[in-house]
Design an enzyme around this catalytic site. Structure first.
Site, PDB file in Angstrom:
ATOM      1  N   ASP A 172       0.838  -1.213   0.000  1.00 18.22           N
ATOM      2  CA  ASP A 172       0.000   0.000   0.000  1.00 18.22           C
ATOM      3  C   ASP A 172       0.867   1.255   0.000  1.00 18.22           C
ATOM      4  O   ASP A 172       1.997   1.240   0.494  1.00 18.22           O
ATOM      5  CB  ASP A 172      -0.899  -0.028   1.250  1.00 18.22           C
TER       6      ASP A 172
ATOM      7  N   ASN B  96       1.298   3.450  -2.875  1.00 19.68           N
ATOM      8  CA  ASN B  96       1.858   3.905  -4.161  1.00 19.68           C
ATOM      9  C   ASN B  96       1.332   5.283  -4.548  1.00 19.68           C
ATOM     10  O   ASN B  96       2.090   6.147  -4.982  1.00 19.68           O
ATOM     11  CB  ASN B  96       1.481   2.930  -5.286  1.00 19.68           C
TER      12      ASN B  96
ATOM     13  N   ARG C  88      -0.098   7.695  -2.644  1.00 24.03           N
ATOM     14  CA  ARG C  88       0.337   8.784  -1.751  1.00 24.03           C
ATOM     15  C   ARG C  88       1.802   9.122  -1.972  1.00 24.03           C
ATOM     16  O   ARG C  88       2.200  10.283  -1.973  1.00 24.03           O
ATOM     17  CB  ARG C  88       0.099   8.387  -0.281  1.00 24.03           C
TER      18      ARG C  88
ATOM     19  N   HIS D 167       2.727   3.387  -8.899  1.00 30.38           N
ATOM     20  CA  HIS D 167       2.597   1.944  -9.169  1.00 30.38           C
ATOM     21  C   HIS D 167       3.827   1.442  -9.942  1.00 30.38           C
ATOM     22  O   HIS D 167       4.317   0.342  -9.714  1.00 30.38           O
ATOM     23  CB  HIS D 167       1.330   1.666  -9.979  1.00 30.38           C
TER      24      HIS D 167
ATOM     25  N   SER E  76      -7.049  -5.975  -5.765  1.00 35.27           N
ATOM     26  CA  SER E  76      -8.144  -6.545  -4.972  1.00 35.27           C
ATOM     27  C   SER E  76      -9.463  -6.500  -5.747  1.00 35.27           C
ATOM     28  O   SER E  76      -9.576  -5.779  -6.748  1.00 35.27           O
ATOM     29  CB  SER E  76      -8.308  -5.755  -3.667  1.00 35.27           C
TER      30      SER E  76
ATOM     31  N   GLU F 195     -11.949  -5.004  -4.832  1.00 35.45           N
ATOM     32  CA  GLU F 195     -12.423  -3.616  -4.707  1.00 35.45           C
ATOM     33  C   GLU F 195     -11.702  -2.672  -5.672  1.00 35.45           C
ATOM     34  O   GLU F 195     -12.225  -1.619  -6.033  1.00 35.45           O
ATOM     35  CB  GLU F 195     -12.229  -3.104  -3.271  1.00 35.45           C
TER      36      GLU F 195
ATOM     37  N   ARG G  92     -11.701   1.588  -9.117  1.00 35.08           N
ATOM     38  CA  ARG G  92     -10.824   2.754  -9.362  1.00 35.08           C
ATOM     39  C   ARG G  92     -11.057   3.293 -10.778  1.00 35.08           C
ATOM     40  O   ARG G  92     -11.606   2.601 -11.629  1.00 35.08           O
ATOM     41  CB  ARG G  92      -9.356   2.335  -9.194  1.00 35.08           C
TER      42      ARG G  92
ATOM     43  N   LEU H 164      11.264 -20.487  -4.968  1.00 39.69           N
ATOM     44  CA  LEU H 164      10.238 -19.586  -4.405  1.00 39.69           C
ATOM     45  C   LEU H 164       8.951 -19.719  -5.214  1.00 39.69           C
ATOM     46  O   LEU H 164       8.991 -19.765  -6.444  1.00 39.69           O
ATOM     47  CB  LEU H 164      10.725 -18.128  -4.488  1.00 39.69           C
TER      48      LEU H 164
HETATM   49  C1  FPP Z   1      -1.908   0.146  -3.314  1.00 42.19           C
HETATM   50  O1  FPP Z   1      -1.461   1.465  -3.406  1.00 42.19           O
HETATM   51  C2  FPP Z   1      -1.368  -0.643  -4.417  1.00 42.19           C
HETATM   52  C3  FPP Z   1      -2.122  -1.226  -5.384  1.00 42.19           C
HETATM   53  C4  FPP Z   1      -3.589  -1.132  -5.419  1.00 42.19           C
HETATM   54  C5  FPP Z   1      -1.507  -1.958  -6.480  1.00 42.19           C
HETATM   55  C6  FPP Z   1      -0.207  -2.633  -6.221  1.00 42.19           C
HETATM   56  C7  FPP Z   1       0.422  -2.885  -7.519  1.00 42.19           C
HETATM   57  C8  FPP Z   1       1.738  -2.783  -7.828  1.00 42.19           C
HETATM   58  C9  FPP Z   1       2.788  -2.547  -6.844  1.00 42.19           C
HETATM   59  C10 FPP Z   1       2.208  -2.913  -9.234  1.00 42.19           C
HETATM   60  C11 FPP Z   1       1.802  -4.126 -10.014  1.00 42.19           C
HETATM   61  C12 FPP Z   1       2.122  -5.403  -9.349  1.00 42.19           C
HETATM   62  C13 FPP Z   1       2.906  -6.392  -9.821  1.00 42.19           C
HETATM   63  C14 FPP Z   1       2.971  -7.668  -9.084  1.00 42.19           C
HETATM   64  C15 FPP Z   1       3.734  -6.286 -11.045  1.00 42.19           C
HETATM   65  P1  FPP Z   1      -2.550   2.616  -3.460  1.00 42.19           P
HETATM   66  O2  FPP Z   1      -2.692   3.018  -4.880  1.00 42.19           O
HETATM   67  O3  FPP Z   1      -3.805   2.183  -2.803  1.00 42.19           O
HETATM   68  O4  FPP Z   1      -1.842   3.725  -2.632  1.00 42.19           O
HETATM   69  P2  FPP Z   1      -2.553   4.879  -1.790  1.00 42.19           P
HETATM   70  O5  FPP Z   1      -3.220   4.206  -0.606  1.00 42.19           O
HETATM   71  O6  FPP Z   1      -1.405   5.719  -1.379  1.00 42.19           O
HETATM   72  O7  FPP Z   1      -3.508   5.572  -2.698  1.00 42.19           O
END
Ligand code: FPP
Length: 248
Positions: A21, A23, A25, A38, A66, A68, A72, A132
């Site tokens: 979590d 990305n 912010r 991201h 997710s 949910e 977005r 892994l």
């Molecule tokens: C949450 O940050 C993150 C996600 C919803 C996506 C995670 C995805 C990646 C790291 C990239 C793709 C994954 C792979 C495995 C290649 P947020 O956007 O909810 O952050 P925020 O809470 O700050 O808004």
């Protein structure tokens, strides 16, 4: 591994699960669009996969998308799907070289067909790897996983393949998306929030939970080692008393 560490090699968590979590912010702080967060988050994924492999973690489950997250904005969902597809295409050779098996959990029927194709191809090509297991949670939700499992169990009962008395924890385990994988020992959440957000609700019953304020794009090798270090300092009691645990 580039960072020297003082971890006990006898006490490496078998299964680490991560809620990645922060990305959006993190990107906002850099005055950049959310997708940039991201994108840098994918670099963290790459680094943590490498570090987990070297430490001898057996399963690394990453909450990449997710149930949910479909709500977005369409451009963010499309951007995330693109990053996932790119990651899989770019990392296949490294997975083969480092003996990494790719698996996924979630309702992958909902993914765009081009992403699903690359995903299925990567899973097939790495299926025999054994160091892994990189397990991606995609279109995943713990509650919908339970609904899926309960429906399958009910169907088998209706068809006379099992009796009500056959339903126990082991049977439920075997109907979850994670069938065959050990339960997570350590669950990490970055981004400063302290909740499970519908992640591995059944499987995380006894996981040690580690919350950090660090945002996912900044969560790298040293931070992962720190989380494992803290895990190694915890006493896992599984409902027993401290004395019972110590006497084995
Ligand atoms: C949450 O940050 C993150 C996600 C919803 C996506 C995670 C995805 C990646 C790291 C990239 C793709 C994954 C792979 C495995 C290649 P947020 O956007 O909810 O952050 P925020 O809470 O700050 O808004």
């Amino acid at each position: 591994m580039s960072v020297a560490h003082s971890l006990d090699p006898q006490c490496i968590p078998r299964h680490v699960a991560i809620i990645m979590d922060g990305n959006g912010r993190w990107a906002k702080r850099q005055h950049k669009p959310r997708l940039y967060g991201h994108k840098v988050g994918v670099d963290s994924v790459q680094e943590i996969v490498e570090c987990a492999t070297e430490l001898g973690v057996e399963v690394l489950t990453l909450y990449a998308f997710s149930t949910e997250n479909w709500k977005r904005p369409a451009d963010e969902v499309g951007g995330l799907m693109g990053l996932l597809k790119n990651y899989l295409q770019k990392e296949l050779n490294r997975m083969l070289k480092n003996n990494i098996r790719l698996t996924c959990i979630g309702n992958i029927e909902k993914l765009p067909s081009d992403v699903r194709e690359v995903l299925e191809k990567t899973m097939a090509e790495t299926a025999k790897n054994s160091k892994l297991t990189l397990n991606l949670a995609l279109s995943y939700g713990g509650r919908s996983e339970m609904v899926h499992a309960i429906r399958n169990i009910a169907e088998e009962a209706r068809a006379g393949k099992l009796a009500t008395e056959d339903i126990d924890e082991k049977l439920i385990d075997s109907h979850l998306y994670t069938a065959g994988l050990p339960d997570p020992d350590l669950l990490i959440r970055t981004g400063g929030e302290a909740r499970l957000s519908n992640f591995l609700l059944w499987q995380a019953s006894y996981a040690e939970i580690y919350f950090t304020d660090m945002m996912w794009p900044e969560f790298r090798e040293a931070a992962f080692i720190q989380a494992v270090k803290e895990y190694q300092g915890r006493e896992r009691r599984f409902g027993q008393t401290s004395d019972q645990v110590k006497s084995g």
